[in-house]
Design an enzyme around this catalytic site. Structure first.
Site, PDB file in Angstrom:
ATOM      1  N   HIS A 361      46.898  94.020  39.752  1.00  0.00           N
ATOM      2  CA  HIS A 361      47.410  92.650  39.790  1.00  0.00           C
ATOM      3  C   HIS A 361      46.571  91.760  40.709  1.00  0.00           C
ATOM      4  O   HIS A 361      46.309  90.593  40.407  1.00  0.00           O
ATOM      5  CB  HIS A 361      48.869  92.683  40.259  1.00  0.00           C
ATOM      6  CG  HIS A 361      49.613  91.418  40.023  1.00  0.00           C
ATOM      7  ND1 HIS A 361      49.650  90.802  38.786  1.00  0.00           N
ATOM      8  CD2 HIS A 361      50.331  90.633  40.852  1.00  0.00           C
ATOM      9  CE1 HIS A 361      50.379  89.703  38.880  1.00  0.00           C
ATOM     10  NE2 HIS A 361      50.799  89.583  40.124  1.00  0.00           N
ATOM     11  N   ARG A 468      52.426  83.373  32.770  1.00  0.00           N
ATOM     12  CA  ARG A 468      53.123  84.464  33.457  1.00  0.00           C
ATOM     13  C   ARG A 468      54.291  83.885  34.252  1.00  0.00           C
ATOM     14  O   ARG A 468      54.109  83.400  35.360  1.00  0.00           O
ATOM     15  CB  ARG A 468      52.159  85.208  34.377  1.00  0.00           C
ATOM     16  CG  ARG A 468      50.903  85.745  33.679  1.00  0.00           C
ATOM     17  CD  ARG A 468      49.991  86.435  34.695  1.00  0.00           C
ATOM     18  NE  ARG A 468      48.786  86.982  34.086  1.00  0.00           N
ATOM     19  CZ  ARG A 468      47.590  86.410  34.147  1.00  0.00           C
ATOM     20  NH1 ARG A 468      47.449  85.247  34.779  1.00  0.00           N
ATOM     21  NH2 ARG A 468      46.548  86.974  33.579  1.00  0.00           N
ATOM     22  N   ARG A 504      55.523  84.150  28.594  1.00  0.00           N
ATOM     23  CA  ARG A 504      55.990  85.534  28.617  1.00  0.00           C
ATOM     24  C   ARG A 504      57.259  85.621  29.452  1.00  0.00           C
ATOM     25  O   ARG A 504      57.328  85.070  30.561  1.00  0.00           O
ATOM     26  CB  ARG A 504      54.904  86.435  29.218  1.00  0.00           C
ATOM     27  CG  ARG A 504      55.262  87.908  29.229  1.00  0.00           C
ATOM     28  CD  ARG A 504      54.089  88.757  29.670  1.00  0.00           C
ATOM     29  NE  ARG A 504      53.726  88.538  31.063  1.00  0.00           N
ATOM     30  CZ  ARG A 504      52.636  89.044  31.641  1.00  0.00           C
ATOM     31  NH1 ARG A 504      51.791  89.771  30.932  1.00  0.00           N
ATOM     32  NH2 ARG A 504      52.376  88.806  32.909  1.00  0.00           N
ATOM     33  N   GLU A 606      51.052  96.266  24.025  1.00  0.00           N
ATOM     34  CA  GLU A 606      50.451  96.918  25.199  1.00  0.00           C
ATOM     35  C   GLU A 606      50.904  98.372  25.340  1.00  0.00           C
ATOM     36  O   GLU A 606      50.258  99.163  26.015  1.00  0.00           O
ATOM     37  CB  GLU A 606      50.760  96.130  26.479  1.00  0.00           C
ATOM     38  CG  GLU A 606      52.214  95.734  26.626  1.00  0.00           C
ATOM     39  CD  GLU A 606      52.451  94.739  27.753  1.00  0.00           C
ATOM     40  OE1 GLU A 606      51.538  94.536  28.565  1.00  0.00           O
ATOM     41  OE2 GLU A 606      53.541  94.149  27.792  1.00  0.00           O
ATOM     42  N   ASN A 629      44.964  95.005  29.159  1.00  0.00           N
ATOM     43  CA  ASN A 629      45.024  95.673  30.464  1.00  0.00           C
ATOM     44  C   ASN A 629      45.943  96.890  30.405  1.00  0.00           C
ATOM     45  O   ASN A 629      45.545  98.008  30.712  1.00  0.00           O
ATOM     46  CB  ASN A 629      45.513  94.714  31.552  1.00  0.00           C
ATOM     47  CG  ASN A 629      44.696  93.444  31.616  1.00  0.00           C
ATOM     48  OD1 ASN A 629      43.588  93.386  31.092  1.00  0.00           O
ATOM     49  ND2 ASN A 629      45.235  92.424  32.243  1.00  0.00           N
ATOM     50  N   ASP A 630      47.192  96.650  30.033  1.00  0.00           N
ATOM     51  CA  ASP A 630      48.141  97.766  29.980  1.00  0.00           C
ATOM     52  C   ASP A 630      47.866  98.685  28.802  1.00  0.00           C
ATOM     53  O   ASP A 630      48.082  99.898  28.889  1.00  0.00           O
ATOM     54  CB  ASP A 630      49.577  97.239  29.914  1.00  0.00           C
ATOM     55  CG  ASP A 630      50.159  96.997  31.302  1.00  0.00           C
ATOM     56  OD1 ASP A 630      49.769  97.722  32.231  1.00  0.00           O
ATOM     57  OD2 ASP A 630      50.980  96.082  31.455  1.00  0.00           O
ATOM     58  N   ARG A 640      46.061 102.049  36.691  1.00  0.00           N
ATOM     59  CA  ARG A 640      44.980 101.110  36.986  1.00  0.00           C
ATOM     60  C   ARG A 640      44.972 100.678  38.449  1.00  0.00           C
ATOM     61  O   ARG A 640      44.035 100.019  38.895  1.00  0.00           O
ATOM     62  CB  ARG A 640      45.095  99.886  36.072  1.00  0.00           C
ATOM     63  CG  ARG A 640      46.253  98.972  36.380  1.00  0.00           C
ATOM     64  CD  ARG A 640      46.394  97.902  35.318  1.00  0.00           C
ATOM     65  NE  ARG A 640      47.240  96.805  35.762  1.00  0.00           N
ATOM     66  CZ  ARG A 640      47.822  95.945  34.956  1.00  0.00           C
ATOM     67  NH1 ARG A 640      47.663  96.057  33.670  1.00  0.00           N
ATOM     68  NH2 ARG A 640      48.559  94.966  35.433  1.00  0.00           N
ATOM     69  N   CYS A 677      45.183  88.486  24.898  1.00  0.00           N
ATOM     70  CA  CYS A 677      45.433  87.771  26.162  1.00  0.00           C
ATOM     71  C   CYS A 677      45.075  88.620  27.382  1.00  0.00           C
ATOM     72  O   CYS A 677      45.293  88.198  28.507  1.00  0.00           O
ATOM     73  CB  CYS A 677      46.885  87.317  26.252  1.00  0.00           C
ATOM     74  SG  CYS A 677      48.071  88.674  26.404  1.00  0.00           S
TER      75      CYS A 677
END
Length: 755
Positions: A361, A468, A504, A606, A629-630, A640, A677
């Site tokens: 993050h 976000r 989101r 994801e 990412n996920d 990660r 995204c």
């Protein structure tokens, strides 16, 4: 045996001078194993040899003089094999190298063990004996265990000494290798924010003003004693007198005749207050730990508790006196959004997060802010970063500590070159996002931090592809009210009128914690996060959906995105709650002329399971957005945030790319709108591969948008499609990158993408 191991490692960790630490190490090992010789060799990768750094048994004059090549002798053999070598008659072995300077001809038995840190051989630890025998399994196990524990301590000691010498002499630049979190280069001063008050975070350091350190120590002791008095008064009615006596013991320990006297002595010898406290507390605590009597052993815990309290007050005082540098390199165990909010944006030039990795993050926030970041640097204790002059190279994941002037000048030139490239990209920001052959792309921004909305240049983008919503939740000390959320969402929707804004729903858990809603789990990334949490708390979900729908009145550009969806039942339940919120608002607006626009609803791809349910999903929702990412994290089973396995996390992994390609083909067949995204969309290599797969809608941090638009305008889609089979046939992320680099080099674009 375990206590001996612990003591040896602690002694090495406590000694700030590396040579002294190694000298103590070999003597302690020799005594513990009752052998005749112990030596340690450290690897020098520039010279490609192992240098004898300390010995108790060989010729002491050979220390620092005798080097053995990586492919030479038994030492080189241990390094090559990366495992212990145990020989009864070493001098008869074909790999034995005669080195007269070390005077080892009287020894027959040899046991060598590699010291390895993150797959890299740091050195070799050896024991030798005159008697011709194979060392026992217990002795070999002891040396292997010691080598494992020493690895991180030795890295720490080397870098600590290098940084300390550099800060005083400004001769040799110390270089640390981490993980590239966000691209770019910055020069600034280290500023440790909200440090962990932990003795492990304290590096041993000497100072020139002992009187000042004594004053700081006395002040911390005074505050600590007052704290004990308050605690004793508070507990007086609840504890018997013998239990309350512990506070008197603490007072006595702090007095000059006890720990206080020892700490003062250390300060007079030149140690700073924190270092003196650490040395004394750990010394006495270790002595109590080794006692046989259970009651006396427990006093080690008391010593540590006492020391921790004094340390807390020392740190509080120190933190208040530290002035914010003009150019701040923010350093923390784990950088958070609230930390970023404490530093004025004009002064923040870079981020160093000791924990986390490429797509943690903290790294994502750094990329959103457009500042370089390096992650996963645990070699130096946290407090050693304070006030250090640093060069942060976010391209290569390197930190240069206390750089010399010629190196500073070089990096200043690179920063200027970076700025020129950025200006070149910005000059084309007003042009259409399309390929050289005219194929259009939709480029949107990822948002959430206020700074992003200020710099997103909405007229040159196609909207917000990912807002976000968790940031407003994280930055507060309670859940935001519906009214507060409506006001915020209105501003976001109005910032891109007539363009899609994808919001989101609350996505916390994993590495995003709410300060007022703690979630403690053993495997947080596989736990209660995203839609799983909000469906379990419909009161939170419904308030947020109502706020989004109300904010959309008069706008009509709201798209709702559901995170962490793993099965269709979660989609059905989310749609039911959205429908419920819509009915409630429709009833509220009955009899008025206000119309409630219908919001589109999408799902984040994801979690791998939902990849295989796209046909069913397409009948329920309006669009999909792939969170690379996920998705990468779950496909590769890599946390990660964990720097130990960070090297395995790579969105360019062939398995990830093949999964993305299959989804693109399936989505096209289903006529299901699908965007990207995740961070992969903001990487030059990543966006080229995605475009070749057929993706045409990308959402990224605003700092990357100009570069990506500039790049896409210089490539033909047909060229990328020819490149795709070669990419998908690759067997490793490294091969993928080489293929893309070769393509960019042929197009003469490679040198125009970074300084």
């Amino acid at each position: 045996m375990l206590s001996q191991l612990r003591r040896i490692v602690q002694d090495v960790a406590q000694e700030p001078v590396l040579n002294n630490a190694l000298a103590g190490l070999v003597s302690n090992v020799k005594n513990a194993l009752k052998t005749e010789c112990c030596s340690v060799y450290l690897a020098d990768y520039e010279q490609q040899h192992f240098m004898l750094m300390a010995t108790d048994g060989l010729n002491p004059e050979a220390v620092g003089q005798v080097a053995i090549g990586f492919s030479e002798g038994l030492i080189g053999w241990v390094g090559q094999r990366e495992e212990p070598i145990n020989l009864a008659q070493a001098h008869l072995h074909p790999r034995f190298k005669v080195t007269p300077e070390v005077s080892e001809d009287r020894f027959s038995a040899f046991l060598g063990c590699p010291i390895i840190h993150h797959r890299k051989v740091l050195g070799v630890l050896t024991i030798q004996q005159g008697e011709s025998r194979v060392f026992s399994e217990d002795e070999e196990s002891f040396l292997v265990t010691l080598g494992v524990q020493l690895a991180s301590v030795l890295v720490n000691a080397e870098m600590r000494q290098a940084a300390s010498q550099n800060s005083k002499q400004q001769k040799n630049t110390g270089q640390l290798q981490g993980l590239p979190g966000a691209p770019g280069i910055a020069i600034g001063e280290g500023f440790v924010l909200e440090p962990s008050s932990d003795f492990d975070a304290i590096s041993l350091k000497k100072v020139d003003d002992p009187e000042k350190e004594l004053s700081r120590f006395y002040k911390a002791v005074k505050i600590t004693k007052a704290e004990f008095n308050r605690l004793a008064e508070r507990m007086a009615g609840h504890l018997p007198p013998d239990a309350l006596a512990i506070f008197d013991v603490y007072h006595q320990l702090l007095d000059a005749a006890s720990l206080g006297n020892e700490i003062e002595k250390q300060i007079h010898e030149g140690w700073c207050a924190k270092s003196a406290l650490k040395r004394v507390v750990e010394k006495f605590a270790r002595q109590f730990d080794d006692m046989d009597d259970p009651y006396l052993r427990e006093r080690g815990t008391d010593i540590r508790d006492l020391g921790q309290r004094v340390l807390n007050h020392l740190l509080d005082t120190e933190q208040r006196h530290h002035k914010l540098p003009e150019k701040v390199v923010l350093v923390a165990d784990n950088v958070t959004a609230t930390m970023l909010a404490e530093i004025p944006r004009a002064q923040l030039v870079a981020i160093v997060s000791l924990k986390g990795s490429v797509n943690s993050h903290a790294a994502i926030m750094a990329r959103a802010l457009g500042i370089p970041a390096v992650m996963g640097l645990d070699e130096l204790p946290l407090f050693h970063w304070q006030s250090q002059r640093l060069i942060v190279d976010g391209y290569r994941g390197q930190i240069l500590v206390a750089p010399a002037e010629p190196i500073l000048a070089e990096y200043q030139a690179l920063i200027s070159e970076d700025a020129q490239l950025s200006a070149r990209y910005q000059s084309e920001m007003h042009l259409n996002a399309q390929s050289a052959c005219g194929v259009p792309f939709s480029l949107m921004v990822n948002a959430g931090l206020a700074i992003e909305l200020e710099s997103a240049q909405p007229s040159y983008t196609d909207g917000i592809g990912l807002y976000r919503t968790e940031f407003p939740f994280i930055m507060r000390n309670r859940f935001p009210t519906e009214a507060e959320q409506i006001e915020l969402y209105k501003k976001v929707l109005a910032s891109h009128p007539t363009k899609a804004v994808v919001m989101r729903t609350l996505d916390v858990g994993g590495d995003k914690a709410l300060p007022y809603f703690s979630i403690i789990e053993e495997n947080p990334f596989l736990g209660w996060r995203g839609i799983r949490l909000t469906l379990d708390h419909p009161e939170i979900f419904l308030v947020q959906i109502r706020a989004m729908l109300k904010a959309n009145i008069g706008q009509g550009n709201l798209h709702i995105l559901l995170p962490m969806i793993s099965d269709l039942a979660e989609v059905d339940e989310s749609l039911r709650l959205i429908k419920q919120a819509t009915f409630e608002l429709t009833d509220e607006l009955a009899g008025t002329e206000v119309q409630l626009p219908k919001a589109k609803v999408g799902v984040m791809i994801e979690v791998p399971s939902i990849m295989y349910q796209l046909p069913e999903l397409a009948r329920k929702i309006d669009f999909c957005s792939v969170g690379t990412n996920d998705l990468t994290q779950y496909l590769l089973a890599v946390d990660r945030n964990n720097p130990r396995v960070a090297g395995l996390y790579d969105a360019m992994h062939p398995a990830v790319l093949r999964a993305l390609h299959q989804m693109s083909l399936q989505a096209q067949g289903l006529q299901l709108p699908m965007s990207i995204c995740g961070e992969l969309a903001g990487e030059p290599a990543g966006v080229l591969i995605l475009a070749a797969m057929g993706y045409d809608k990308f959402s990224m941090n605003s700092s990357n948008l100009a570069k990506i638009k500039w790049l896409l305008r210089r490539v033909h889609l047909s060229e990328l499609q020819l490149l795709l089979p070669e990419i998908l046939a690759c067997q490793s992320p490294k091969q993928v990158r080489l293929q893309v680099q070769r393509f960019l080099d042929q197009k003469q674009l490679l040198n125009q993408l970074r300084a």
